[in-house]
Write an enzyme that holds these catalytic residues in place. Structure first.
Site, short mmCIF file in Angstrom:
data_model
loop_
_atom_site.label_atom_id
_atom_site.label_comp_id
_atom_site.label_asym_id
_atom_site.label_seq_id
_atom_site.Cartn_x
_atom_site.Cartn_y
_atom_site.Cartn_z
N GLU A 128 0.84 -1.21 0.00
CA GLU A 128 0.00 0.00 0.00
C GLU A 128 0.87 1.26 0.00
O GLU A 128 0.52 2.26 -0.63
CB GLU A 128 -0.91 -0.05 1.23
CG GLU A 128 -1.75 1.18 1.50
CD GLU A 128 -2.97 1.28 0.60
OE1 GLU A 128 -2.99 0.65 -0.45
OE2 GLU A 128 -3.89 2.04 0.97
N THR A 181 -4.44 12.01 -4.86
CA THR A 181 -4.22 11.78 -3.43
C THR A 181 -3.44 12.96 -2.83
O THR A 181 -3.74 13.41 -1.72
CB THR A 181 -3.44 10.47 -3.20
OG1 THR A 181 -4.15 9.43 -3.88
CG2 THR A 181 -3.35 10.13 -1.73
#
Lengths: 309, 309
Positions: A128, A181
């Site tokens: 991740e 993001t």
């Protein structure tokens, strides 16, 4: 076992009041992956369908996660990984973490289950980190544990499994726009007023109490985010209209899924979840934006085996 | 019933991670009060022992709380109130709120129990507001409900009753110094970093999960306050020494009780609670400051009847 085919579910992080700590797992939205033992050591990603992602293991979330767990097990074998992406990258329902969770879960099965869920989550976080630039567990944890999870702390990692009320469903809309993001992070306040922070932790507390007591009214009253949502919702077109439509049609609560652009709602029962799906479909139909709508019961198992040989 | 004598317990608010929202109730520290019906309407405080407090009902927490509940019941009778204070005012274990909780609980019994615990807490808050200048429920709620409570919101008031693990004890030291509430309030930061706030709500969440699951290790890991304690602990002499002694001797966690100066610890089992009491006694014995130490199981009932006629 030489090969395992699994379903790796989409997940919703933050869950309104629980920014950076809460998450839950979906049951009918997710990727399919096949992981195969190879005699040759090392990791090869041999197929990617449904999204344009890098094949080099060191540049792919699944590859990095695979390396983390295989290294911890002293690399008794290598793996070939096939990825069939149904979760669109950048959707805000844990696309990258599904690749990470699915990979480590599958390899743990091929290894004979030496690692527990906390450890699998930690391996998944390594993957991740490649996607998000920082280690997070709020999508990986619900993918591995299933149900609702609380990431109490990252270092050392401590995930708390929370109970899932039996009639809990989610309805989610993914507007196909890009929310970077970096932008979603940059828009966050660095400081918050103590008064707002107190309200937020009161809501985290009552939300969790509501999960244990299956108190849907308390859960509903707790799904409030006065800290992050006012900032990030500006990046999502028709957020207010969608949220209002969800709440007006029986959703317990609604908010931004992860860092967006997906908008989630939690609902008591399938009928309400379906009703909510219908009305938000109407909201977005009138726009020019492409979108997907998902309706799912909460998945209390996390990653699931499909078949093996 | 014409008269009821009750025990109104001391309470601990904040509980480290749960500033302004969490509280718990003690079993062996508290005031005794007698409330008697009178034919004449109105409220009279006829006896106060153990502390120097005003007799005029409008200037006394018990009097103001009594007026709130009697008005709501349309004043079917008047009351005489006798107060035997064992909880020193300004100690930080809910002295004023014990007067408020005990009064409204007793009058509700005399009325035939028309009000529920949420309503009693709201009446008690009216009294508490006289003492603290603002309406708070984080001491009144555990006094009325017993056990651990979460004040989810004040307006409208919503108290969530939390479970109490069966072996939960508390050890508390009250150093007899004055910490002015105004000063304890003024020292608080108005803004906190988002990162610290996230840690705090993660801990509130895991603490509450720990209560439900009787997971003492998780409870222990969650009893952290990086927001308020670093500021307020400066107002309490030997805070760091006492906290360290508590933790070194088996306490699950330790922190400031309410706005201080009392320091609380939570312990698993009576033996640990007693051990902690011994070692903190040693810390304070060597100082010039007068102090009291309390050891108590968590009281899961709140206010208790002693006798009635």
């Amino acid at each position: 076992m030489k090969e395992i085919k699994i379903f790796s579910p989409a997940t919703v992080a933050n869950v309104s009041c629980g920014f950076d700590v809460l998450g839950f797992c979906l049951d009918t939205v997710g990727d399919v992956m096949t992981v195969r033992k190879t005699k040759a050591k090392g990791i090869a990603i041999t197929k990617i369908e449904g999204a344009s992602l890098p094949y080099e293991p060191e540049n792919n979330v699944a590859g990095v996660a695979a390396k983390a767990i295989l290294d911890a097990a002293d690399n008794p074998f290598g793996v070939e990984i096939e990825i069939y992406k149904n979760i669109k990258p950048g959707s805000g329902v844990g696309s990258s973490s599904a690749s990470a969770s699915g990979t480590v879960w599958a390899i743990n099965e091929l290894l004979g289950r030496p690692f527990n869920k906390q450890e699998l989550t930690a391996f998944g976080m390594k993957g991740e980190a490649l996607a998000s630039g920082a280690e997070h567990a709020d999508n990986v944890a619900p993918g591995i544990f299933g149900g609702f999870t609380l990431v109490k702390q990252l270092n050392p990692l401590k995930v708390v499994q929370l109970p899932t009320p039996s009639e809990m469903w989610a309805t989610i809309i993914h507007p196909q726009i890009e929310v970077k993001t970096a932008e979603a992070r940059a828009i966050l306040p660095k400081e918050v007023s103590l008064q707002k922070a107190i309200k937020q932790w009161a809501n985290v507390g009552s939300f969790i109490s509501g999960l244990y007591d299956e108190d849907y009214e308390l859960i509903s009253d707790s799904l409030i985010d006065n800290i992050v949502e006012p900032h990030r919702s500006q990046l999502i077109p028709y957020f207010d209209e969608v949220k209002k439509a969800m709440l007006d049609n029986g959703a317990l609560g609604a908010g931004i899924s992860g860092s967006g652009p997906s908008i989630f709602s939690l609902c008591k029962g399938e009928a309400t979840a379906m009703k909510v799906a219908e009305v938000i479909n109407k909201v977005y139909e009138s726009t020019e934006i492409e979108f997907d709508i998902y309706v799912s019961k909460i998945n209390t198992s996390g990653v699931k085996v499909l078949n093996l040989k």
